[in-house]
Design a protein around this motif. Sequence first.
Motif, PDB file in Angstrom:
ATOM      1  N   MET A  89       6.662 -25.552  10.753  1.00 33.39           N
ATOM      2  CA  MET A  89       7.322 -24.360  11.279  1.00 33.39           C
ATOM      3  C   MET A  89       8.767 -24.613  11.679  1.00 33.39           C
ATOM      4  SD  MET A  89       5.492 -21.705  11.149  1.00 33.39           S
ATOM      5  CE  MET A  89       4.378 -21.999   9.817  1.00 33.39           C
ATOM      6  N   GLN A  90       9.209 -25.848  11.656  1.00 35.15           N
ATOM      7  CA  GLN A  90      10.579 -26.154  12.058  1.00 35.15           C
ATOM      8  C   GLN A  90      11.587 -25.497  11.111  1.00 35.15           C
ATOM      9  OE1 GLN A  90       8.209 -28.377  11.330  1.00 35.15           O
ATOM     10  NE2 GLN A  90       7.802 -29.553  13.167  1.00 35.15           N
ATOM     11  N   ASP A  91      11.200 -25.292   9.859  1.00 38.96           N
ATOM     12  CA  ASP A  91      12.114 -24.723   8.862  1.00 38.96           C
ATOM     13  C   ASP A  91      11.996 -23.212   8.720  1.00 38.96           C
ATOM     14  OD1 ASP A  91      13.062 -27.272   8.294  1.00 38.96           O
ATOM     15  OD2 ASP A  91      11.501 -27.604   6.797  1.00 38.96           O
ATOM     16  N   HIS A  92      11.115 -22.603   9.502  1.00 40.80           N
ATOM     17  CA  HIS A  92      10.918 -21.157   9.408  1.00 40.80           C
ATOM     18  C   HIS A  92      11.312 -20.491  10.722  1.00 40.80           C
ATOM     19  CE1 HIS A  92       8.960 -21.823   5.635  1.00 40.80           C
ATOM     20  NE2 HIS A  92       7.990 -22.541   6.185  1.00 40.80           N
ATOM     21  N   THR A  93      11.666 -19.236  10.633  1.00 43.58           N
ATOM     22  CA  THR A  93      12.015 -18.474  11.836  1.00 43.58           C
ATOM     23  C   THR A  93      10.986 -17.378  12.049  1.00 43.58           C
ATOM     24  OG1 THR A  93      13.347 -16.847  10.645  1.00 43.58           O
ATOM     25  CG2 THR A  93      14.480 -18.862  11.406  1.00 43.58           C
ATOM     26  N   MET A  94      10.986 -16.843  13.245  1.00 41.75           N
ATOM     27  CA  MET A  94      10.102 -15.709  13.524  1.00 41.75           C
ATOM     28  C   MET A  94      10.483 -14.522  12.637  1.00 41.75           C
ATOM     29  SD  MET A  94       7.742 -16.617  15.585  1.00 41.75           S
ATOM     30  CE  MET A  94       7.015 -15.016  15.937  1.00 41.75           C
ATOM     31  N   ALA A  95      11.769 -14.367  12.367  1.00 43.81           N
ATOM     32  CA  ALA A  95      12.214 -13.267  11.501  1.00 43.81           C
ATOM     33  C   ALA A  95      11.631 -13.424  10.092  1.00 43.81           C
ATOM     34  CB  ALA A  95      13.740 -13.213  11.443  1.00 43.81           C
ATOM     35  N   TYR A  96      11.603 -14.654   9.586  1.00 48.52           N
ATOM     36  CA  TYR A  96      11.043 -14.895   8.254  1.00 48.52           C
ATOM     37  C   TYR A  96       9.550 -14.587   8.242  1.00 48.52           C
ATOM     38  CZ  TYR A  96       9.572 -17.358   4.031  1.00 48.52           C
ATOM     39  OH  TYR A  96       9.017 -17.691   2.824  1.00 48.52           O
ATOM     40  N   LEU A  97       8.821 -15.058   9.261  1.00 47.50           N
ATOM     41  CA  LEU A  97       7.392 -14.758   9.335  1.00 47.50           C
ATOM     42  C   LEU A  97       7.160 -13.260   9.485  1.00 47.50           C
ATOM     43  CD1 LEU A  97       6.137 -17.705  11.553  1.00 47.50           C
ATOM     44  CD2 LEU A  97       5.781 -17.388   9.094  1.00 47.50           C
ATOM     45  N   HIS A  98       8.001 -12.606  10.272  1.00 43.17           N
ATOM     46  CA  HIS A  98       7.925 -11.155  10.429  1.00 43.17           C
ATOM     47  C   HIS A  98       8.045 -10.481   9.057  1.00 43.17           C
ATOM     48  CE1 HIS A  98       8.672  -7.133  12.050  1.00 43.17           C
ATOM     49  NE2 HIS A  98       9.686  -7.066  11.196  1.00 43.17           N
ATOM     50  N   HIS A  99       9.034 -10.900   8.289  1.00 39.55           N
ATOM     51  CA  HIS A  99       9.230 -10.350   6.948  1.00 39.55           C
ATOM     52  C   HIS A  99       7.983 -10.578   6.073  1.00 39.55           C
ATOM     53  CE1 HIS A  99      10.555  -9.853   2.838  1.00 39.55           C
ATOM     54  NE2 HIS A  99      10.258 -11.123   2.621  1.00 39.55           N
ATOM     55  N   LEU A 100       7.463 -11.814   6.067  1.00 41.05           N
ATOM     56  CA  LEU A 100       6.293 -12.117   5.241  1.00 41.05           C
ATOM     57  C   LEU A 100       5.090 -11.247   5.607  1.00 41.05           C
ATOM     58  CD1 LEU A 100       6.390 -16.028   5.053  1.00 41.05           C
ATOM     59  CD2 LEU A 100       7.057 -14.395   3.267  1.00 41.05           C
ATOM     60  N   VAL A 101       4.860 -11.100   6.897  1.00 45.54           N
ATOM     61  CA  VAL A 101       3.715 -10.296   7.355  1.00 45.54           C
ATOM     62  C   VAL A 101       3.922  -8.829   6.980  1.00 45.54           C
ATOM     63  CG1 VAL A 101       2.461  -9.464   9.380  1.00 45.54           C
ATOM     64  CG2 VAL A 101       3.074 -11.880   9.216  1.00 45.54           C
ATOM     65  N   LYS A 102       5.099  -8.293   7.252  1.00 39.37           N
ATOM     66  CA  LYS A 102       5.374  -6.876   6.953  1.00 39.37           C
ATOM     67  C   LYS A 102       5.319  -6.593   5.449  1.00 39.37           C
ATOM     68  CE  LYS A 102       6.570  -4.139   9.780  1.00 39.37           C
ATOM     69  NZ  LYS A 102       5.803  -3.146  10.502  1.00 39.37           N
ATOM     70  N   ALA A 103       5.705  -7.594   4.628  1.00 39.38           N
ATOM     71  CA  ALA A 103       5.691  -7.426   3.174  1.00 39.38           C
ATOM     72  C   ALA A 103       4.314  -7.741   2.580  1.00 39.38           C
ATOM     73  CB  ALA A 103       6.748  -8.323   2.537  1.00 39.38           C
ATOM     74  N   HIS A 104       3.341  -8.052   3.441  1.00 38.07           N
ATOM     75  CA  HIS A 104       1.976  -8.392   3.012  1.00 38.07           C
ATOM     76  C   HIS A 104       1.955  -9.566   2.041  1.00 38.07           C
ATOM     77  CE1 HIS A 104       0.547  -4.831   5.069  1.00 38.07           C
ATOM     78  NE2 HIS A 104       1.483  -4.134   4.448  1.00 38.07           N
ATOM     79  N   GLU A 105       2.839 -10.515   2.274  1.00 35.87           N
ATOM     80  CA  GLU A 105       2.885 -11.726   1.452  1.00 35.87           C
ATOM     81  C   GLU A 105       1.742 -12.653   1.864  1.00 35.87           C
ATOM     82  OE1 GLU A 105       4.733 -12.813  -1.021  1.00 35.87           O
ATOM     83  OE2 GLU A 105       6.179 -11.159  -1.123  1.00 35.87           O
ATOM     84  N   PRO A 106       0.941 -13.117   0.913  1.00 32.48           N
ATOM     85  CA  PRO A 106      -0.159 -14.038   1.251  1.00 32.48           C
ATOM     86  C   PRO A 106       0.315 -15.315   1.944  1.00 32.48           C
ATOM     87  CG  PRO A 106      -0.387 -13.242  -1.000  1.00 32.48           C
ATOM     88  CD  PRO A 106       0.950 -12.761  -0.498  1.00 32.48           C
ATOM     89  N   GLN A 107       1.539 -15.715   1.685  1.00 35.12           N
ATOM     90  CA  GLN A 107       2.074 -16.927   2.301  1.00 35.12           C
ATOM     91  C   GLN A 107       2.097 -16.805   3.828  1.00 35.12           C
ATOM     92  OE1 GLN A 107       6.038 -17.987   1.128  1.00 35.12           O
ATOM     93  NE2 GLN A 107       5.863 -20.050   1.942  1.00 35.12           N
TER      94      GLN A 107
END
Length: 136
Positions: A89-107
Amino acid sequence: GKDRGELMDLLEFLMPLVPREKPNHLLGIADVESIEQAVRFGVDTFDSCFPTRMGRHGTMLTKHRGKVSPKSGRFKTCYESPDPEGWGMQDHTMAYLHHLVKAHEPQAASLITLSNIMYMNRFMQDIREKILNDEI
């Protein structure tokens, strides 16, 4: 038990009756609060779908933020790491995870689930150290 309080009352009654020299396992219970209490009664091992189910449904367990949902709008522009000590998680931000969740990305589910598993591993490591240091 039907709730944590009833479960702890049941463990308080049962654990003195089971052999202490053998491993004592509690199936289906793996939330942090229950583990902290059950260890004090002599439960040695736990297993549950708790951390993976939470991850699949978008809830992240973190040391510094507690339980968080990256789906929340407050994380849309949060460029901080969700958990600086969390797995990958050091290379990811909450904004990136927010985007992935909102876009329904399986990642999103994969990253959050793996992070939750690592969180629980670190949590159990801390519990083991407390037991070895006679703090529990």
